[in-house]
Design a protein around this motif. Structure first.
Motif, PDB file in Angstrom:
ATOM      1  N   GLN A 126     -10.905  39.446 -39.311  1.00  0.00           N
ATOM      2  CA  GLN A 126     -10.713  38.003 -39.177  1.00  0.00           C
ATOM      3  C   GLN A 126     -10.469  37.350 -40.538  1.00  0.00           C
ATOM      4  OE1 GLN A 126     -14.298  36.845 -37.143  1.00  0.00           O
ATOM      5  NE2 GLN A 126     -13.377  37.041 -35.101  1.00  0.00           N
ATOM      6  N   LEU A 127     -11.238  37.762 -41.548  1.00  0.00           N
ATOM      7  CA  LEU A 127     -11.044  37.193 -42.875  1.00  0.00           C
ATOM      8  C   LEU A 127      -9.716  37.621 -43.482  1.00  0.00           C
ATOM      9  CD1 LEU A 127     -14.637  37.485 -44.356  1.00  0.00           C
ATOM     10  CD2 LEU A 127     -13.438  35.406 -43.645  1.00  0.00           C
ATOM     11  N   GLN A 128      -9.317  38.866 -43.222  1.00  0.00           N
ATOM     12  CA  GLN A 128      -8.015  39.326 -43.715  1.00  0.00           C
ATOM     13  C   GLN A 128      -6.880  38.550 -43.050  1.00  0.00           C
ATOM     14  OE1 GLN A 128      -7.842  43.579 -43.222  1.00  0.00           O
ATOM     15  NE2 GLN A 128      -9.605  43.917 -44.563  1.00  0.00           N
ATOM     16  N   LEU A 129      -7.028  38.263 -41.763  1.00  0.00           N
ATOM     17  CA  LEU A 129      -6.026  37.465 -41.061  1.00  0.00           C
ATOM     18  C   LEU A 129      -5.946  36.059 -41.646  1.00  0.00           C
ATOM     19  CD1 LEU A 129      -4.005  37.134 -38.728  1.00  0.00           C
ATOM     20  CD2 LEU A 129      -5.940  36.444 -37.288  1.00  0.00           C
ATOM     21  N   GLU A 130      -7.089  35.463 -41.905  1.00  0.00           N
ATOM     22  CA  GLU A 130      -7.118  34.129 -42.499  1.00  0.00           C
ATOM     23  C   GLU A 130      -6.472  34.137 -43.884  1.00  0.00           C
ATOM     24  OE1 GLU A 130     -10.548  31.096 -44.049  1.00  0.00           O
ATOM     25  OE2 GLU A 130     -10.920  32.153 -42.153  1.00  0.00           O
ATOM     26  N   ALA A 131      -6.737  35.162 -44.669  1.00  0.00           N
ATOM     27  CA  ALA A 131      -6.121  35.260 -45.999  1.00  0.00           C
ATOM     28  C   ALA A 131      -4.616  35.453 -45.882  1.00  0.00           C
ATOM     29  CB  ALA A 131      -6.746  36.411 -46.774  1.00  0.00           C
ATOM     30  N   ALA A 132      -4.177  36.253 -44.917  1.00  0.00           N
ATOM     31  CA  ALA A 132      -2.739  36.464 -44.724  1.00  0.00           C
ATOM     32  C   ALA A 132      -2.065  35.180 -44.282  1.00  0.00           C
ATOM     33  CB  ALA A 132      -2.512  37.574 -43.702  1.00  0.00           C
ATOM     34  N   GLU A 133      -2.706  34.402 -43.421  1.00  0.00           N
ATOM     35  CA  GLU A 133      -2.139  33.123 -43.000  1.00  0.00           C
ATOM     36  C   GLU A 133      -2.043  32.161 -44.177  1.00  0.00           C
ATOM     37  OE1 GLU A 133      -4.659  31.827 -39.821  1.00  0.00           O
ATOM     38  OE2 GLU A 133      -3.585  33.019 -38.311  1.00  0.00           O
ATOM     39  N   ASN A 134      -3.022  32.179 -45.054  1.00  0.00           N
ATOM     40  CA  ASN A 134      -2.975  31.314 -46.236  1.00  0.00           C
ATOM     41  C   ASN A 134      -1.860  31.730 -47.174  1.00  0.00           C
ATOM     42  OD1 ASN A 134      -5.055  29.685 -45.388  1.00  0.00           O
ATOM     43  ND2 ASN A 134      -6.628  30.828 -46.508  1.00  0.00           N
TER      44      ASN A 134
ATOM     45  N   ASN B 231     -18.391  46.843 -47.870  1.00  0.00           N
ATOM     46  CA  ASN B 231     -19.580  47.557 -48.338  1.00  0.00           C
ATOM     47  C   ASN B 231     -20.582  47.716 -47.197  1.00  0.00           C
ATOM     48  OD1 ASN B 231     -21.395  48.802 -50.092  1.00  0.00           O
ATOM     49  ND2 ASN B 231     -22.341  46.855 -50.631  1.00  0.00           N
ATOM     50  N   ASN B 232     -20.758  46.677 -46.388  1.00  0.00           N
ATOM     51  CA  ASN B 232     -21.646  46.772 -45.222  1.00  0.00           C
ATOM     52  C   ASN B 232     -21.135  47.807 -44.228  1.00  0.00           C
ATOM     53  OD1 ASN B 232     -23.290  44.782 -46.263  1.00  0.00           O
ATOM     54  ND2 ASN B 232     -22.386  43.139 -45.056  1.00  0.00           N
ATOM     55  N   ILE B 233     -19.821  47.892 -44.073  1.00  0.00           N
ATOM     56  CA  ILE B 233     -19.235  48.906 -43.182  1.00  0.00           C
ATOM     57  C   ILE B 233     -19.545  50.305 -43.708  1.00  0.00           C
ATOM     58  CG2 ILE B 233     -17.045  49.867 -42.361  1.00  0.00           C
ATOM     59  CD1 ILE B 233     -15.999  46.990 -42.164  1.00  0.00           C
TER      60      ILE B 233
ATOM     61  N   MET C 223     -13.563  38.469 -52.129  1.00  0.00           N
ATOM     62  CA  MET C 223     -14.920  38.825 -52.489  1.00  0.00           C
ATOM     63  C   MET C 223     -15.757  39.048 -51.231  1.00  0.00           C
ATOM     64  SD  MET C 223     -16.816  38.946 -55.247  1.00  0.00           S
ATOM     65  CE  MET C 223     -18.450  38.756 -55.813  1.00  0.00           C
ATOM     66  N   LEU C 224     -15.613  38.166 -50.270  1.00  0.00           N
ATOM     67  CA  LEU C 224     -16.368  38.293 -49.027  1.00  0.00           C
ATOM     68  C   LEU C 224     -15.914  39.522 -48.240  1.00  0.00           C
ATOM     69  CD1 LEU C 224     -18.572  36.942 -47.408  1.00  0.00           C
ATOM     70  CD2 LEU C 224     -16.854  35.552 -46.293  1.00  0.00           C
TER      71      LEU C 224
END
Length: 185
Positions: free
Chosen positions: A153-161, A8-10, A1-2
């Motif tokens: 960064q958030l995509q990396l964190e999600a991939a690590e999870n 969207n901001n991009i 979601m984030l």
């Protein structure tokens, strides 16, 4: 979601960049059209001067001892000036059609676009420190890159999870009521 919100901001930053670039292109084309009109006026004055010179040279050539070669040179000068006037007029039409294309307006033979504003030639004193801080905080390109970095960064964190094993324990218990006689007693 984030991540979707950041994307969207991009997209909003991309839109701002496109609007800024469009306005820059329109303004640049406007001033090119202004310069083409100025060039046309200068070349027109040059043609008038060449015609006056030709008239003077022709009047002197009719006098005794006149030189006809100078008349030929003066006529050549008039022809060259006429060519420059036509080239300047062609530049006006070319720049006007490009501006019309950018503005998505129809080419109308009755109406022409003629710049009425003149460039501002006064000295401008800028506060460079304030301008730099404004540029760093307001430039859509920089904001876009900041959002893109946060998204990565958030995509990396999600991939690590997702890489980590997920162990979920599910347990349930149930008591069935048999009254007072449990196990035959």
């Amino acid at each position: 979601m984030l991540i979707a919100k950041i994307n969207n901001n991009i997209s909003q930053c991309d839109f701002e960049i496109n609007v800024v670039n469009f306005l820059h292109d329109v303004e640049t084309q406007y001033w090119k059209l202004y310069a083409a009109y100025q060039s046309y006026e200068v070349e027109n004055e040059s043609l008038e001067d060449a015609e006056r010179i030709l008239d003077m040279v022709e009047s002197r050539a009719d006098a005794p001892g006149g030189d006809l070669s100078r008349v030929v040179e003066a006529r050549d000068g008039v022809l060259q000036a006429e060519k420059r006037v036509l080239d300047a007029k062609d530049a006006i039409f070319t720049n006007e059609s490009q501006l019309r294309l950018m503005l998505n307006t129809q080419a109308d033979s009755e109406k022409t676009i003629r710049p009425i504003d003149v460039p501002i030639l006064s000295d401008i004193q800028l506060e460079w420190a304030g301008s730099l801080s404004d540029a760093l905080s307001r430039r859509p390109e920089l904001r876009r890159q900041k959002h893109a970095l946060k998204s990565v960064q958030l995509q990396l964190e999600a991939a690590e999870n997702l890489y980590r094993p997920r162990v979920d324990f599910i347990a349930s218990g149930q008591f069935n009521g048999m009254g007072n006689a449990l196990l035959g007693r």
